[in-house]
Design an enzyme around this catalytic site. Structure first.
Site, PDB file in Angstrom:
ATOM      1  N   GLU A 120     -11.108   3.627   6.054  1.00 23.58           N
ATOM      2  CA  GLU A 120     -10.034   4.506   6.535  1.00 23.58           C
ATOM      3  C   GLU A 120     -10.688   5.609   7.362  1.00 23.58           C
ATOM      4  O   GLU A 120     -10.361   5.806   8.521  1.00 23.58           O
ATOM      5  CB  GLU A 120      -9.254   5.086   5.338  1.00 23.58           C
ATOM      6  CG  GLU A 120      -8.098   5.998   5.740  1.00 23.58           C
ATOM      7  CD  GLU A 120      -7.388   6.656   4.540  1.00 23.58           C
ATOM      8  OE1 GLU A 120      -7.966   6.678   3.437  1.00 23.58           O
ATOM      9  OE2 GLU A 120      -6.264   7.147   4.737  1.00 23.58           O
ATOM     10  N   HIS A 165       0.863  -1.194   0.000  1.00 22.41           N
ATOM     11  CA  HIS A 165       0.000   0.000   0.000  1.00 22.41           C
ATOM     12  C   HIS A 165       0.893   1.236   0.000  1.00 22.41           C
ATOM     13  O   HIS A 165       1.321   1.722   1.043  1.00 22.41           O
ATOM     14  CB  HIS A 165      -0.917  -0.033   1.240  1.00 22.41           C
ATOM     15  CG  HIS A 165      -1.922   1.079   1.294  1.00 22.41           C
ATOM     16  ND1 HIS A 165      -3.159   0.939   1.901  1.00 22.41           N
ATOM     17  CD2 HIS A 165      -1.890   2.360   0.846  1.00 22.41           C
ATOM     18  CE1 HIS A 165      -3.828   2.075   1.810  1.00 22.41           C
ATOM     19  NE2 HIS A 165      -3.068   2.967   1.177  1.00 22.41           N
TER      20      HIS A 165
END
Ligand code: ADE
Ligand code: ZN
Length: 335
Positions: free
Chosen positions: A200, A17
């Site tokens: 998130e 990521h």
């Protein structure tokens, strides 16, 4: 802790990521601004660092899109990517799966080909010079329209041999995965794997949507899935990996104290969590700094550190043979 730091620094790792535009360090930003005659609102590295104080994701994104405005030429994308790979070689990262945001460039008039040619030339050099293997993931900007995502997917099709997966990033709140269900369906039919940022800042429902509607092969972040016990069970049973980004969560205020970071809890719940840096030039740390921060604040053991690293290899988009080779290197190191 010093022993564990040394252990982390020399441990073979994978990063899954990483927004390549988020690896743009201030020094390179200045150099490219000068070379390309692009105005940026900072004069010194100190001014840049002062500006990198974020209270949420959008705060950061505004600065991130401004930063990438210095990237214009194929050589710029090459230097950006090769600088990241050089750093990864120093940090004993042996495999990377990196995101790029084509719409952040094509919307400024930079051709798709310029972006992908520079990035892939650097990835090829990274393999040749450092032995670092890689995959490239094309992210759609979720604050833009479904039509814009479809147009970007069409632009990507001639380059499909260079792109492993599609992803979804940018402003999460108000832009649920459902907005892109049809684009992801088409991308999957074209043979791409899929990932998406979810949970998130967004609620657990966004994580469920990423699984059900986008059929993701891996989840980016996923932190807020912990608020829903049924979802936690589902993630544990399916072993869908989460690409967790500890320093990013801290800098974007999703986590206000690193001692409260959920990654250890994720492991304890049987979730397949991995450690990643997200946008290291903006969040104050690459892979080793992320591993060190959680090890220190959560008192991780060597076994937990090795588990996180192993998860990184297992959750990669490599073949089983390639994964096994990387895991064998890790096991040899751990023993
Ligand atoms: N783009 C770059 N970094 C991001 C992040 N952490 N979340 C969403 N979009 C992003
Ligand atoms: Zn991200």
């Amino acid at each position: 802790m010093d022993d564990l730091k040394k252990f982390i620094r020399n441990m073979p790792k994978a990063e899954l990521h990483l927004h390549i535009e988020g690896s743009l360090e201030p020094e390179l930003m200045f150099a490219l601004a000068r070379r390309n005659k692009v105005e940026i609102p900072f004069a010194t590295v100190e001014e840049v660092q002062d500006a990198y104080q974020f209270s949420n994701l959008q705060d950061f994104l505004d600065i991130y899109y401004q930063g990438m405005s210095v990237l214009l030429k194929e050589q710029d994308f090459y230097e950006l990517t090769f600088a990241y790979l050089t750093k990864m070689q120093e940090q004993k990262v042996i495999h990377v799966e990196i995101f790029f945001d084509p719409q952040g460039h094509t919307d400024r008039g930079v051709p798709f080909a310029t972006v992908i040619d520079g990035i892939t030339r650097a990835l090829n050099d990274g393999l040749e010079k450092y032995g670092i293997t890689s995959k490239l993931i094309l992210c759609f900007l979720r604050h833009l329209s479904e039509d814009a995502a479809f147009a970007t997917l069409a632009e990507a099709l001639p380059y499909r041999d260079r792109i492993a997966a599609v992803g979804l990033d940018s402003s999460e709140m108000g832009h649920p995965p459902s907005k892109f269900a049809r684009v992801f369906e088409k991308a999957k039919a074209e043979g791409f794997l899929a990932v998406a940022h979810a949970g998130e800042e967004g609620p657990p429902e966004y994580v469920s949507e990423a699984l059900d509607l986008l059929k993701v092969d891996r989840l980016d972040h996923g932190n807020r899935a912990l608020e829903d016990t049924a979802l936690v069970t589902r993630l544990a049973d399916s072993q869908i990996a989460l690409t967790v980004c500890p320093l990013s969560n801290y800098k974007l205020a999703g986590v206000t104290d690193m001692r409260a970071h959920p990654i250890k809890k994720m492991l304890d719940l049987g979730l397949k969590a991995t450690v990643n840096s997200d946008d290291p030039a903006y969040f104050g740390g690459y892979m080793n700094e992320n591993f060190e921060a959680i090890t220190e604040s959560l008192n991780l053991t060597k076994e937990e550190i090795l588990n996180l690293a192993r998860n990184g290899f297992e959750a990669s988009f490599c073949s089983d043979t390639e994964k096994q080779a990387m895991i064998s290197r890790l096991e040899a190191y751990g023993a």
